[in-house]
Design a protein around this motif. Structure first.
Motif, short mmCIF file in Angstrom:
data_model
loop_
_atom_site.label_atom_id
_atom_site.label_comp_id
_atom_site.label_asym_id
_atom_site.label_seq_id
_atom_site.Cartn_x
_atom_site.Cartn_y
_atom_site.Cartn_z
N ALA A 26 0.84 -1.20 0.00
CA ALA A 26 0.00 0.00 0.00
C ALA A 26 0.88 1.25 0.00
O ALA A 26 2.09 1.19 0.23
CB ALA A 26 -0.91 -0.03 1.21
N GLY A 27 0.26 2.38 -0.23
CA GLY A 27 0.97 3.66 -0.28
C GLY A 27 1.71 3.99 1.00
O GLY A 27 2.72 4.70 0.98
N ASP A 28 1.25 3.47 2.14
CA ASP A 28 1.91 3.73 3.42
C ASP A 28 3.00 2.69 3.73
O ASP A 28 3.58 2.69 4.80
CB ASP A 28 0.90 3.79 4.56
CG ASP A 28 0.16 2.46 4.76
OD1 ASP A 28 0.46 1.47 4.06
OD2 ASP A 28 -0.73 2.43 5.63
N GLY A 29 3.26 1.78 2.77
CA GLY A 29 4.33 0.79 2.93
C GLY A 29 3.89 -0.52 3.56
O GLY A 29 4.69 -1.45 3.63
N THR A 30 2.65 -0.61 4.02
CA THR A 30 2.18 -1.87 4.60
C THR A 30 1.87 -2.87 3.51
O THR A 30 1.45 -2.51 2.42
CB THR A 30 0.93 -1.66 5.49
OG1 THR A 30 -0.12 -1.12 4.68
CG2 THR A 30 1.22 -0.74 6.65
N ARG A 31 2.08 -4.15 3.82
CA ARG A 31 1.76 -5.22 2.87
C ARG A 31 0.34 -5.69 3.13
O ARG A 31 -0.06 -5.89 4.27
CB ARG A 31 2.74 -6.38 3.02
CG ARG A 31 4.12 -6.01 2.61
CD ARG A 31 5.08 -7.15 2.88
NE ARG A 31 6.41 -6.76 2.51
CZ ARG A 31 7.10 -7.35 1.54
NH1 ARG A 31 6.59 -8.35 0.87
NH2 ARG A 31 8.30 -6.94 1.25
#
Length: 90
Positions: A26-31
């Motif tokens: 995701a855009g926030d770096g979470t998978r």
């Protein structure tokens, strides 16, 4: 207001009671997990889109057998320089 249209196709692949999922960042770096699929290219048939996207994201070749549904979402969101976008996803 800037208008954006995104047409996409996603696959629900079930075999032996197991669901095929794809990983994305995701855009926030979470998978996160999602159904395999993605955006349609100009002039592309939705059937071909879902076959191509599923293979690109999972490595599996899929054979669509039914259309399960159609969804439409619309939302506005802020863009750079104080403008706004009118997003429509299909």
């Amino acid at each position: 207001m800037h208008k954006e249209l995104r047409v996409a196709a996603y696959a629900v692949c079930v075999r032996d009671g197991r669901l095929l999922m794809a990983r994305w960042v995701a855009g926030d770096g979470t998978r996160r997990w999602t159904l395999p699929g993605g955006g349609m290219e100009h002039g592309e048939d939705p059937y071909d889109t879902v076959v191509r996207e599923a293979e690109e994201e999972t490595g599996y070749t899929v054979e669509p057998v039914a259309l399960l549904g159609l969804d439409s979402v619309r939302r506005a969101y802020p863009r750079r320089l104080g403008t706004h976008a009118d997003f429509h996803g299909l």
